[in-house]
Design a protein around this motif. Structure first.
Motif: not given
Length: 162
Positions: A59-84
């Motif tokens: 997900h990190a690779e897709a998010m940064i290398v390809c600017s993949d929004n779905d990957a960003a959303t998946a990691l957003w959940q992992v980091v604890g969303r806005a509070a995290g």
């Protein structure tokens, strides 16, 4: 009478570590918040005493290398969303960045973007105590591999950029 354009600019001179900034305007981050999400992920994994999982790396690779929004959303959940994200950004010294319930609507300043880039690209100082050298190298490596259609801004000017 209308207000003039809203402008905020900042730059980091890597050799000296000096920051140049003008304007304190707050702007929506859009995809640039993906670097914040990645650093939050790395901080969280370090806090838990673990490496990133295979799925997190993908997900990190897709998010940064390809600017993949779905990957960003998946990691957003992992980091604890806005509070995290807010908690991680506070640790990094980002005092004017505030996460939104939707990651792309996070608000920030040019000065905070430079603070984040200093953490990633400039050796030593607070950066070394907050985000360790392997984590910083990982972020840089992904940023240096951004696909051509997404290569604008920092990666286009960074060493090894297009």
């Amino acid at each position: 009478m209308t207000d003039g354009p809203r402008v905020s600019a900042a730059a980091l001179e890597l050799a000296s570590g000096e920051t140049y900034a003008s304007g304190e305007e707050v702007f929506v981050t859009a995809s640039v918040v993906k670097v914040d999400i990645l650093t939050a992920l790395l901080l969280g994994a370090r806090d838990e005493g673990r490496d990133l999982t295979g799925a997190e790396r993908a997900h990190a690779e897709a998010m940064i290398v390809c600017s993949d929004n779905d990957a960003a959303t998946a990691l957003w959940q992992v980091v604890g969303r806005a509070a995290g994200l807010d908690a991680a950004n506070a640790r990094l010294g980002l005092t004017r960045t505030a996460a939104d319930a939707r990651w792309g609507l996070t608000r920030t300043t040019a000065g905070d973007r430079v603070t984040l880039l200093r953490t990633i690209f400039a050796p030593g100082g607070k950066a070394a105590s907050v985000l360790d050298a392997p984590a910083r190298a990982y972020v840089r490596e992904l940023m240096e591999r951004v696909v051509p259609e997404q290569a604008w801004g920092v990666p286009a000017r960074a060493p090894g950029g297009p």
